[in-house]
Design a protein around this motif. Structure first.
Motif, PDB file in Angstrom:
ATOM      1  N   ALA A 138       9.031  43.385  18.689  1.00  0.00           N
ATOM      2  CA  ALA A 138       7.613  43.577  19.011  1.00  0.00           C
ATOM      3  C   ALA A 138       7.104  44.908  18.454  1.00  0.00           C
ATOM      4  O   ALA A 138       7.863  45.871  18.395  1.00  0.00           O
ATOM      5  CB  ALA A 138       7.409  43.516  20.509  1.00  0.00           C
ATOM      6  N   CYS A 170       6.945  35.145  21.426  1.00  0.00           N
ATOM      7  CA  CYS A 170       7.368  36.205  20.507  1.00  0.00           C
ATOM      8  C   CYS A 170       6.300  36.460  19.452  1.00  0.00           C
ATOM      9  O   CYS A 170       5.958  37.611  19.157  1.00  0.00           O
ATOM     10  CB  CYS A 170       8.671  35.816  19.826  1.00  0.00           C
ATOM     11  N   GLN A 171       5.795  35.391  18.881  1.00  0.00           N
ATOM     12  CA  GLN A 171       4.784  35.535  17.840  1.00  0.00           C
ATOM     13  C   GLN A 171       3.512  36.157  18.386  1.00  0.00           C
ATOM     14  O   GLN A 171       2.874  36.990  17.722  1.00  0.00           O
ATOM     15  CB  GLN A 171       4.489  34.165  17.227  1.00  0.00           C
ATOM     16  N   ARG A 179       3.816  39.867  18.618  1.00  0.00           N
ATOM     17  CA  ARG A 179       3.696  40.546  17.337  1.00  0.00           C
ATOM     18  C   ARG A 179       2.288  40.462  16.757  1.00  0.00           C
ATOM     19  O   ARG A 179       2.037  40.911  15.639  1.00  0.00           O
ATOM     20  CB  ARG A 179       4.677  39.951  16.328  1.00  0.00           C
TER      21      ARG A 179
END
Length: 273
Positions: free
Chosen positions: A273, A105-106, A109
């Motif tokens: 995102a 997820c990080q 982003r």
């Protein structure tokens, strides 16, 4: 009622109806190509390369846990206990992969992955995670009881010969396979969805099962890839887990994002995102 008030109430009606609209019980899914898991695996490897240190920390924890299980089973001298403990590791392992989903997820982003961010996301989803982990624990306990019954009808000596071990492994594997299929269908997409969306555990599990049933060929390939990574770990005395398990975790997240259409549920702003 004055015309102005009536007009105001009419203007508000669509907004109220929209807010109270009932969501479906299951999120829809996309139709996958049979070879889609190979793409997930490639993307998972790319995530590993982008966060090698954090990935290896997670992988090392899995490796150490495997060593401890093997060591304890060797000390108590129980081959059956080794199987049971590793089954617990496999059954409850999906709940331990939440941190790996957070790393992906990080990366989505454009952030540098941090353990603190992983822990923060885990706390926000702790309730649904605990519900799911409890369900996995119940399934494992039922499986353990079934394994004990198999051991009663097929008792093994302290130092079993080849035929005894082969018979026990075949029957035990069939029983374990049935429980593994249930866990696989229920968890393969549900845990990433729980972390990504404001969704309850039951909806996430039903969504996962539905997606697996609608993409049997692709999901069979993904199951074989996961099984292959576990076998590779055994063949290397669990050293391969340092790399293979994080890659599988990242690839699982990529598979979820490609497969599940969760637009009906609000997305966690931290994972958007």
């Amino acid at each position: 009622m004055s015309p102005t008030e009536e007009t105001r109430n009419n203007d508000q009606a669509p907004e109220i109806g929209e807010n109270t609209r009932t969501r479906p019980f299951v999120a829809p899914c996309r139709q996958l190509a049979p070879t889609a898991p190979l793409r997930w695996l490639k993307q998972g490897l790319q995530d590993f390369k982008q966060a090698p240190l954090l990935s290896m920390i997670y992988g090392s924890l899995f490796m150490l846990a495997s060593w401890l299980i093997a060591l304890w089973s060797w000390q108590v001298g129980s081959f059956t206990m080794l199987i049971v403990l590793f089954a617990a590791f496999v059954f409850l392992g999906p709940a331990l992969a939440m941190g790996l989903y957070s790393v992906s997820c990080q990366l989505d982003r454009g952030m540098k992955p941090r353990i603190g961010f992983c822990l923060s996301q885990g706390r926000k989803r702790l309730g649904n995670q605990m519900v799911f982990a409890f369900a996995l624990l119940v399934i494992f306990l039922v499986w353990a009881r079934a394994a004990a019954i198999v051991n009663i009808f097929l008792p093994m000596a302290r130092e079993p010969n080849f035929n005894e071990m082969l018979t026990f492994l075949i029957i035990g594997s069939v029983v374990g396979l049935l429980f593994s299929v249930v866990v696989y269908c229920a968890s393969v997409f549900s845990l990433p969805m729980i972390m990504d969306r404001e969704v309850d555990a039951i909806t996430a599990v039903l969504t996962s099962v539905n997606a697996v049933l609608r993409n049997k060929t692709a999901m069979l390939l993904w199951a074989l890839i996961i099984l292959g990574s576990v076998v590779l770990g055994f063949l290397t005395l669990f050293l391969a887990f340092v790399v293979t398990l994080p890659v599988i975790g990242y690839a699982s997240w990529r598979g979820y994002r490609e497969t599940i259409i969760g637009d009906e549920w609000p997305q966690d702003p931290d994972t958007a995102a």
